[in-house]
Each structure stands twice: as structure tokens, then as C-alpha cells.
Design a protein around this motif. Structure first.
Motif, mmCIF file in Angstrom:
data_model
loop_
_atom_site.group_PDB
_atom_site.id
_atom_site.type_symbol
_atom_site.label_atom_id
_atom_site.label_comp_id
_atom_site.label_asym_id
_atom_site.label_seq_id
_atom_site.Cartn_x
_atom_site.Cartn_y
_atom_site.Cartn_z
ATOM 1 N N THR A 291 0.830 -1.211 0.000
ATOM 2 C CA THR A 291 0.000 0.000 0.000
ATOM 3 C C THR A 291 0.859 1.252 0.000
ATOM 4 O OG1 THR A 291 -0.197 -0.139 2.427
ATOM 5 C CG2 THR A 291 -1.954 -1.120 1.110
ATOM 6 N N ALA A 292 2.023 1.191 0.643
ATOM 7 C CA ALA A 292 2.934 2.339 0.629
ATOM 8 C C ALA A 292 3.489 2.583 -0.764
ATOM 9 C CB ALA A 292 4.073 2.122 1.621
ATOM 10 N N ILE A 293 3.769 1.503 -1.503
ATOM 11 C CA ILE A 293 4.274 1.625 -2.868
ATOM 12 C C ILE A 293 3.224 2.276 -3.765
ATOM 13 C CG2 ILE A 293 4.896 0.290 -4.930
ATOM 14 C CD1 ILE A 293 6.323 -1.678 -3.062
ATOM 15 N N VAL A 294 1.985 1.825 -3.646
ATOM 16 C CA VAL A 294 0.903 2.407 -4.452
ATOM 17 C C VAL A 294 0.688 3.866 -4.068
ATOM 18 C CG1 VAL A 294 -1.535 2.266 -5.074
ATOM 19 C CG2 VAL A 294 -0.215 0.173 -4.747
ATOM 20 N N ASP A 295 0.701 4.151 -2.760
ATOM 21 C CA ASP A 295 0.488 5.525 -2.305
ATOM 22 C C ASP A 295 1.632 6.436 -2.738
ATOM 23 O OD1 ASP A 295 -1.057 7.489 -0.828
ATOM 24 O OD2 ASP A 295 0.534 7.422 0.677
ATOM 25 N N SER A 296 2.865 5.925 -2.689
ATOM 26 C CA SER A 296 4.007 6.718 -3.147
ATOM 27 C C SER A 296 3.902 7.014 -4.639
ATOM 28 C CB SER A 296 5.317 5.985 -2.844
ATOM 29 O OG SER A 296 5.523 5.858 -1.449
ATOM 30 N N SER A 297 3.387 6.057 -5.400
ATOM 31 C CA SER A 297 3.167 6.266 -6.835
ATOM 32 C C SER A 297 2.116 7.348 -7.052
ATOM 33 C CB SER A 297 2.715 4.960 -7.501
ATOM 34 O OG SER A 297 3.663 3.942 -7.332
ATOM 35 N N ARG A 298 1.038 7.282 -6.275
ATOM 36 C CA ARG A 298 -0.022 8.272 -6.389
ATOM 37 C C ARG A 298 0.509 9.671 -6.087
ATOM 38 N NH1 ARG A 298 -4.358 9.740 -2.667
ATOM 39 N NH2 ARG A 298 -2.824 9.219 -1.054
ATOM 40 N N ARG A 299 1.233 9.797 -4.999
ATOM 41 C CA ARG A 299 1.756 11.106 -4.605
ATOM 42 C C ARG A 299 2.732 11.646 -5.649
ATOM 43 N NH1 ARG A 299 0.765 12.321 0.799
ATOM 44 N NH2 ARG A 299 -0.162 10.605 1.997
ATOM 45 N N LEU A 300 3.524 10.756 -6.225
ATOM 46 C CA LEU A 300 4.509 11.189 -7.214
ATOM 47 C C LEU A 300 3.832 11.728 -8.471
ATOM 48 C CD1 LEU A 300 7.777 9.256 -8.049
ATOM 49 C CD2 LEU A 300 6.511 10.496 -9.786
ATOM 50 N N VAL A 301 2.857 11.005 -9.009
ATOM 51 C CA VAL A 301 2.218 11.466 -10.249
ATOM 52 C C VAL A 301 1.395 12.729 -10.014
ATOM 53 C CG1 VAL A 301 2.182 9.168 -11.280
ATOM 54 C CG2 VAL A 301 0.211 9.937 -9.953
ATOM 55 N N GLU A 302 0.772 12.837 -8.845
ATOM 56 C CA GLU A 302 -0.007 14.033 -8.568
ATOM 57 C C GLU A 302 0.889 15.255 -8.384
ATOM 58 O OE1 GLU A 302 -2.468 13.048 -5.246
ATOM 59 O OE2 GLU A 302 -3.956 11.996 -6.468
ATOM 60 N N ARG A 303 2.089 15.023 -7.872
ATOM 61 C CA ARG A 303 3.044 16.118 -7.702
ATOM 62 C C ARG A 303 3.713 16.488 -9.022
ATOM 63 N NH1 ARG A 303 5.792 13.785 -4.212
ATOM 64 N NH2 ARG A 303 7.580 13.087 -5.435
ATOM 65 N N ARG A 304 4.019 15.482 -9.820
ATOM 66 C CA ARG A 304 4.772 15.729 -11.056
ATOM 67 C C ARG A 304 3.882 16.206 -12.197
ATOM 68 N NH1 ARG A 304 8.487 10.859 -12.856
ATOM 69 N NH2 ARG A 304 9.552 11.534 -10.950
ATOM 70 N N PHE A 310 -5.230 9.789 -10.067
ATOM 71 C CA PHE A 310 -4.686 8.442 -9.875
ATOM 72 C C PHE A 310 -5.812 7.509 -9.443
ATOM 73 C CE2 PHE A 310 -2.611 5.076 -7.448
ATOM 74 C CZ PHE A 310 -1.530 4.753 -8.245
ATOM 75 N N HIS A 311 -6.014 6.434 -10.200
ATOM 76 C CA HIS A 311 -7.087 5.479 -9.916
ATOM 77 C C HIS A 311 -6.516 4.065 -9.830
ATOM 78 C CE1 HIS A 311 -10.552 8.233 -10.738
ATOM 79 N NE2 HIS A 311 -9.633 8.856 -11.449
ATOM 80 N N VAL A 312 -7.075 3.268 -8.936
ATOM 81 C CA VAL A 312 -6.672 1.868 -8.799
ATOM 82 C C VAL A 312 -7.883 0.967 -9.018
ATOM 83 C CG1 VAL A 312 -5.760 0.093 -7.256
ATOM 84 C CG2 VAL A 312 -4.808 2.402 -7.194
ATOM 85 N N LEU A 329 -5.643 0.400 0.785
ATOM 86 C CA LEU A 329 -5.654 1.462 -0.224
ATOM 87 C C LEU A 329 -6.667 2.550 0.133
ATOM 88 C CD1 LEU A 329 -5.421 -0.641 -3.517
ATOM 89 C CD2 LEU A 329 -3.582 0.622 -2.390
ATOM 90 N N LYS A 330 -7.843 2.118 0.586
ATOM 91 C CA LYS A 330 -8.868 3.100 0.945
ATOM 92 C C LYS A 330 -8.439 3.929 2.148
ATOM 93 C CE LYS A 330 -12.941 0.809 -0.983
ATOM 94 N NZ LYS A 330 -14.279 0.220 -0.688
ATOM 95 N N GLU A 331 -7.702 3.302 3.055
ATOM 96 C CA GLU A 331 -7.209 4.027 4.222
ATOM 97 C C GLU A 331 -6.252 5.139 3.821
ATOM 98 O OE1 GLU A 331 -4.816 3.098 8.400
ATOM 99 O OE2 GLU A 331 -5.634 1.452 7.216
ATOM 100 N N VAL A 336 -10.376 3.830 -5.351
ATOM 101 C CA VAL A 336 -10.383 2.384 -5.599
ATOM 102 C C VAL A 336 -11.663 1.992 -6.313
ATOM 103 C CG1 VAL A 336 -10.343 0.093 -4.550
ATOM 104 C CG2 VAL A 336 -8.940 1.930 -3.579
ATOM 105 N N HIS A 337 -11.528 1.180 -7.361
ATOM 106 C CA HIS A 337 -12.665 0.674 -8.127
ATOM 107 C C HIS A 337 -12.584 -0.859 -8.108
ATOM 108 C CE1 HIS A 337 -13.083 4.756 -9.969
ATOM 109 N NE2 HIS A 337 -11.770 4.741 -9.813
ATOM 110 N N LEU A 338 -13.621 -1.502 -7.597
ATOM 111 C CA LEU A 338 -13.624 -2.952 -7.457
ATOM 112 C C LEU A 338 -14.151 -3.627 -8.720
ATOM 113 C CD1 LEU A 338 -15.018 -3.295 -3.821
ATOM 114 C CD2 LEU A 338 -12.634 -3.077 -4.570
#
Length: 381
Positions: A291-304, A310-312, A329-331, A336-338
């Protein structure tokens, strides 16, 4: 009694050969053990030895049967056949310094997967000069904005022709507004996405402003990012930092020639062992890292990328790992889309949306449904 000893030695030698050369080797090993037990049970000199042989034989029978059942439920990657346009066998992958492996660039090939003598699928896929599976391009001047797709074989489109994959179908509906880039590949996970973003692999390929970043995750991606996938000998390694972020540490490395790794490699050829690793040997720390890897990816693309969403998408399968993945992920506040809410009847009969009983990759119908959802509910004009 010496005959029993000879049979044991022969069974051990046969097991060594099976581990080296046979598909589903533990089925054959259990069969050899069962035959030894049957011999002792029939020709043993005393009741105790015969009783022990019967009980051990039952263990071999149960384990071998379960091993065989699991084998029939999962295709073996060694049954893949990759050929170029001239009909010559070619390699599908090549070594990558950051990602561990990547598809061979500038290559159009046929991909056939067999299970025994049965053909599971026969498709064609094309990799462009950048090392990505081709995406649709509209006529004339290309849009300035684009959509980035990440994930493993589900996103890449295992078992699908080029124009049948979810990213291709979803992007085809928005050619006047967005371009698409499919950065997914077989065996990849969230850690490949973050590494590609951090090491400028993405920026060196795209020439657009990413408007949407879409990652399709499965429960097995937790195991992959924790370096617990037996088949992955390399790949980007991340650790969980004190601040909760995923920190790059280099490449996964395994000393294949060390005795412990040789033993582990052979144990992992057991389908029962693979099931145990998947179901029970994934820890809370592994889930937190994922979850940290996904969150770090989200933060990176939103910053860059200014204005990026960012959607999962999660291929939720009612397993413990899947539930904890979604909760984690929701936390983090990630969109998130199931899949269970996208594919009609998925929760009750998920098997209707896979290629076959021996190959659990999404079917053509699943790709179409998900593409429609992505194009209508996520990618907005």
C-alpha cells in the motif's frame, strides 16, 4: 528387505530427476513414494512395517492428488511458445537494469500457450520501439494529454490480441482527447510502476501531459513487491521507511547457487507450497509495503503531473489478501474501483470472466466490460 532399500534409493534418484526435468515434479515424487509403500505393504515381513507403509502411502496419495489438482488449475509458463513473423522461436523478455525484465522492443510475435496438448490461446502482440505494448493512435495531430496504464499481465493483456486489451479498448473511445501508454507487463506489480516513475522511465517515453494514471492490481502483487514470487529472480526492491513511504533500495538479488536458495527453488516447484506462500506466508508488513508503494506512486504522479488523477482497479477475489489490499488502499485515500462492482455476477461466478480453468487471466468479455467502465466512469471528457 534389501529389495525395499533398493526401491527407496531408486525413488530418491527418480525424485532428483523429476525436480530437474519434470513438469509438476511433486506429483511424480508422490507417485514413486506411493509405489514404494504399496510394495512394503504387500511384502513387508511384519505387521508394524506394513501398517506404517499403508499410512505413509495414504499421505503420499493425498498430497500427490492435491498437488495434481492444483497443477490442473494453473497453467505452466514453460508451455508458452513465442514465434516471430517468420515462425522462428524468439525471446519475449530481455534484461532491464531497473525493472529486472522487460519485453523485447520492436517485436511483433505470436503467443501460444499450451496446457499439455491443449491450446489455451493463440494471439499476437506487438511491442513498440519504447518497449510498450502498442496503443491506439488517432489520425492527424496527437492530443497533448494522455492516460498512463500500469499493472501486470492483466493490464498488459495476456491471452489477448493487441486490440482486445482493456487499455487499448478504453483509449480507443477518447482518441480525440487523450493518447494512451500501456506500461504493464507480465509479472509486473506496483513496485514496477513506482520504479518506472521514479527512474524517469515513464518521462523518457511519453511526450504528453498525463491526465489519468490507472493501475490494475491483484492480490498477488503484494507477494511480488515483497520478493516472495518464486519465479522473479530480479526486480525493483522497496522498503518501508519510518515516514511510511516506500524507499527504493536497488534490485532484488538472489544467490541462486547457494544451498538455501537451491532448496527454496525446488520447494517452490510444489503447487502446494505456492499455495501456502500465497495464502499464509504474506504478512501484514508485506501488505503495508504494498500500500505504501501504491500511495508513493499516487503522490509522485499528482506532484509531477499537474491535475493528474490516480485510480486503482482491484481484481478482488474474496480472499483475505484481496480484502486487506482494498482496506489498505482506501485508508490511504486512494480512489479504488472494485472489479466485483464492474463485472456483472463476478462475486458469484468469477470463473466466467477468465480465459479458462487452467488460465486465470481476464477473458475478452472482462476486458470489454472494464474498458467500458474506465472510458465512461474514469476518463472524462
Amino acid at each position: 528387505m534389501w529389495k525395499s532399500g533398493v526401491l527407496v534409493v531408486l525413488a530418491l534418484l527418480f525424485s532428483v530427476v523429476a525436480l530437474q526435468y519434470f513438469i509438476a515434479p511433486y506429483v511424480w515424487i508422490c507417485l514413486a513414494g506411493l509405489l514404494d509403500c504399496i510394495y512394503v505393504a504387500l511384502h513387508g515381513r511384519n505387521v508394524v512395517n506394513r501398517a506404517i507403509a499403508v499410512n505413509v502411502g495414504v499421505v503420499f496419495l493425498v498430497l500427490g492428488s492435491f498437488e495434481g489438482y492444483l497443477y490442473t488449475r494453473s497453467g505452466d509458463p514453460r508451455l508458452d511458445e513465442i514465434r516471430n513473423e517468420d515462425g522462428e522461436r524468439v525471446k519475449r523478455d530481455e534484461k532491464h537494469d531497473i525493472l529486472g525484465w522487460a519485453p523485447v522492443k520492436n517485436q511483433a510475435v505470436s503467443w501460444r500457450r499450451y496446457f499439455g496438448n491443449s491450446l489455451l490461446f493463440d494471439v499476437r502482440f506487438t511491442i513498440d520501439k519504447s518497449g510498450l505494448r502498442i496503443s491506439p493512435r488517432g489520425p492527424g495531430r496527437q492530443p497533448e494529454e494522455c492516460v498512463l496504464f500500469f499493472g501486470g499481465s492483466f493490464t498488459f493483456g495476456a491471452g489477448m490480441n493487441d486490440k482486445e486489451t482493456m487499455p487499448y479498448l478504453a483509449a480507443s473511445r477518447h482518441l480525440d482527447k487523450y493518447r494512451a501508454y500501456n506500461f504493464a507487463y507480465s509479472g509486473y506489480g506496483a513496485h514496477h510502476m513506482l520504479a518506472a516513475l521514479q527512474h524517469q522511465i515513464v518521462d523518457n517515453i511519453i511526450d504528453c501531459q498525463p491526465r489519468y494514471t490507472i493501475y490494475l492490481g491483484i492480490a498477488d502483487h503484494i507477494r511480488r513487491s515483497a520478493n516472495k514470487a518464486s519465479w522473479a529472480q530480479s526486480g525493483p526492491e522497496f522498503i518501508l521507511a519510518e515516514n511510511g513511504a516506500a524507499t527504493y533500495r536497488g534490485q532484488f538479488r538472489r544467490d541462486r547457487d547457494s544451498v538455501p536458495e537451491m532448496i527454496k527453488a525446488r520447494l517452490r516447484r510444489s503447487f502446494i507450497m505456492q499455495l501456502l506462500i500465497e495464502r499464509f506466508l504474506v504478512t501484514d508488513a508485506d501488505i503495508a509495503l504494498f500500500t505504501a508503494i501504491v500511495d508513493s506512486s499516487r503522490r509522485l504522479v499528482e506532484r509531477r503531473y499537474d491535475g493528474n488523477e490516480f485510480h486503482v482497479l482491484v481484481w478482488d477475489d474474496n480472499s483475505r489478501l484481496s480484502e486487506e489490499l482494498v482496506a489498505g488502499l482506501k485508508e490511504k485515500g486512494i480512489r479504488v474501483h472494485l472489479i466485483s462492482e464492474i463485472l456483472p455476477g463476478f462475486s458469484d461466478m468469477p470463473q466466467q470472466y477468465v480465459l479458462s480453468e487452467q488460465d486465470g487471466h481476464p477473458s475478452r468479455e472482462a476486458h470489454r466490460f472494464i474498458a467500458t467502465y474506465v472510458s465512461e466512469q474514469i476518463i472524462r471528457e
